[in-house]
Design a protein around this motif. Structure first.
Motif, PDB file in Angstrom:
ATOM      1  N   GLU A  91       0.828  -1.213   0.000  1.00  0.00           N
ATOM      2  CA  GLU A  91       0.000   0.000   0.000  1.00  0.00           C
ATOM      3  C   GLU A  91       0.862   1.264   0.000  1.00  0.00           C
ATOM      4  OE1 GLU A  91      -2.985   2.417  -0.399  1.00  0.00           O
ATOM      5  OE2 GLU A  91      -3.196   0.225  -0.456  1.00  0.00           O
ATOM      6  N   ILE A  92       1.978   1.234   0.707  1.00  0.00           N
ATOM      7  CA  ILE A  92       2.885   2.371   0.729  1.00  0.00           C
ATOM      8  C   ILE A  92       3.387   2.681  -0.673  1.00  0.00           C
ATOM      9  CG2 ILE A  92       5.199   3.094   1.470  1.00  0.00           C
ATOM     10  CD1 ILE A  92       4.593   1.591   4.136  1.00  0.00           C
ATOM     11  N   MET A  93       3.791   1.653  -1.401  1.00  0.00           N
ATOM     12  CA  MET A  93       4.291   1.853  -2.756  1.00  0.00           C
ATOM     13  C   MET A  93       3.185   2.324  -3.694  1.00  0.00           C
ATOM     14  SD  MET A  93       6.370  -0.764  -5.267  1.00  0.00           S
ATOM     15  CE  MET A  93       7.905  -0.500  -4.378  1.00  0.00           C
ATOM     16  N   ALA A  94       2.016   1.696  -3.599  1.00  0.00           N
ATOM     17  CA  ALA A  94       0.910   2.062  -4.489  1.00  0.00           C
ATOM     18  C   ALA A  94       0.434   3.480  -4.216  1.00  0.00           C
ATOM     19  CB  ALA A  94      -0.238   1.077  -4.322  1.00  0.00           C
ATOM     20  N   GLY A  95       0.373   3.867  -2.940  1.00  0.00           N
ATOM     21  CA  GLY A  95      -0.144   5.184  -2.597  1.00  0.00           C
ATOM     22  C   GLY A  95       0.812   6.307  -2.908  1.00  0.00           C
TER      23      GLY A  95
END
Length: 416
Positions: free
Chosen positions: A316-320
């Motif tokens: 989620e960190i990478m996607a966000g």
């Protein structure tokens, strides 16, 4: 007849059973029961007895507020904290720099959890640590596949099942060897006993309030309560979320407290309890092999569940922040390779756990400050913006946690 059925369906859609709304906080709460927490609480109890009981309680109270704010952000906006920050940080270099520190935190988190699982497999089956680390990583990949293919609810069921195993594994010892009630109550009085106790208090809080749990909870709430016409009202969801967070933090706090109390009642004065292996041997000698085995099973479930949630947070960190999603296998390898490498070069597992908590300390301000800031903005949360008292409490918790984690870093450096 058909109109009756229609009314029943409509009523069900408007007011679903409360239990259906529980789950995201229990998954995020696993982060509060990872091997880093086990090591910190076990060491605190073994070295200082009941002295730091109050630290676990205070940490749990702060964790409730922080996790509720994270969940509220996901429920109200339908977005995660990394996603919102990815939109608000306009400078590309700044966004990449923010992602780099968050990614480092995710890797450090995974390091603790994979090593914890590897140690548990070594204690239970005598497997080499490298093999245990690979098995832990592989099983967590299966759990993540459940989430990506079958949705949030199935993932929650699996993680909550592991949470039940963790609770039994770490709570059994307190039932067999109950702590002294008077000493436990005395431990609620805030105090320290030298620099070492301050270091351990900061370590307990650093292991309790983890940045990746903040990132993950907003995403879990978003995934579970998508902004659709069929979902319950936001007010209903927020009410249920408060219960969800309360149950999750009650479970996590009780288990962490049980670990410290077990160590305080059984391990004081016993040599070698500054490592998970030593604590396991001491429990086996003091209470019996059955309780020691349950402890190791709880540690294994802790590693498996928390590394799955940590990898979810990393994705989620990478996607966000970078607006990119990578394949599950690649995402898993990003965190798994450093953990296996550290095990292969022979770093002591407990030392690696402590080091991972120090790295996590760097990430606390980058998650806490934006969370409190964003949830205090009416432009983001509208009518559900934080009340002034809530924002003040969030700021106070942030300042305290940042100060204590700063103390952890300084004391660790001085002791190095």
């Amino acid at each position: 007849m058909s109109s009756t059925v229609t009314r029943r369906r409509s009523a069900s859609a408007r007011a679903p059973r409360g239990i259906w709304l529980l789950g995201p906080a229990l998954v995020a709460g696993v982060a509060y029961l990872d091997p880093g927490n086990v090591a910190s609480n076990m060491t605190a109890g073994a070295q200082y007895g009941y002295l730091l009981v109050w630290v676990v309680v205070v940490g749990n109270v702060m964790a409730w507020l922080i996790q509720y704010l994270s969940a509220k952000l996901g429920v109200v906006t339908g977005r995660s904290l990394p996603g919102i920050l990815g939109e608000r940080i306009r400078s590309t270099p700044a966004r990449w720099a923010y992602w780099a520190q968050a990614e480092l935190v995710a890797i450090a988190t995974d390091l603790a959890e994979i090593i914890g699982g590897a140690v548990a497999l070594n204690l239970l089956f005598g497997l080499p640590l490298v093999v245990g680390a690979l098995i832990t990583g592989a099983v967590s990949m299966v759990l993540l596949a459940i989430q990506s293919r079958h949705g949030a609810r199935h993932f929650e069921f699996v993680i909550i099942g592991l949470l039940a195993i963790i609770t039994i594994g770490f709570g059994a010892g307190v039932v067999i060897a109950p702590p002294d009630a008077a000493s436990s109550l005395a431990g609620l009085i805030p105090r320290f006993d030298g620099t070492g106790s301050v270091l351990l208090a900061a370590s307990i809080l650093g292991a309790t309030i983890m940045p990746h749990a903040i990132y993950a909870h907003s995403a879990l709430a978003r995934d579970r309560f998508a902004l659709t016409a069929r979902r319950p009202s936001t007010t209903t969801l927020l009410r249920a979320t408060r219960w969800d967070v309360t149950v999750a933090m009650a479970v996590a706090g009780s288990v962490n407290l049980a670990i410290l109390l077990l160590a305080a009642s059984v391990l004081p004065g016993v040599s070698g309890t500054d490592s998970l292996e030593g604590a396991y041997a001491a429990i086996a000698s003091g209470i019996g092999p059955v309780i020691a085995t349950l402890f190791a099973v709880g540690l294994l479930a802790s590693g498996l569940a928390s590394t799955s949630v940590g990898a979810y947070a990393g994705s989620e960190i990478m996607a966000g922040l970078l607006h990119r999603r990578i394949p599950l296998l690649v995402r898993r390898l990003v965190s798994l390779i450093p953990a296996v490498a550290i095990v292969m070069i022979g770093v002591d597992p407990t030392q690696a756990l402590v080091l991972s908590q120090v790295v996590l300390s760097f990430g606390i301000p980058f998650a806490l400050v934006p969370l409190v800031s964003v949830t205090a903005r009416r432009s983001v949360l509208g009518a559900h913006v934080n009340r002034r008292l809530t924002t003040i409490a969030g700021i106070a918790a942030s300042v305290l946690l940042i100060a204590l984690n700063g103390a952890l870093l300084v004391l660790t450096a001085l002791g190095a």
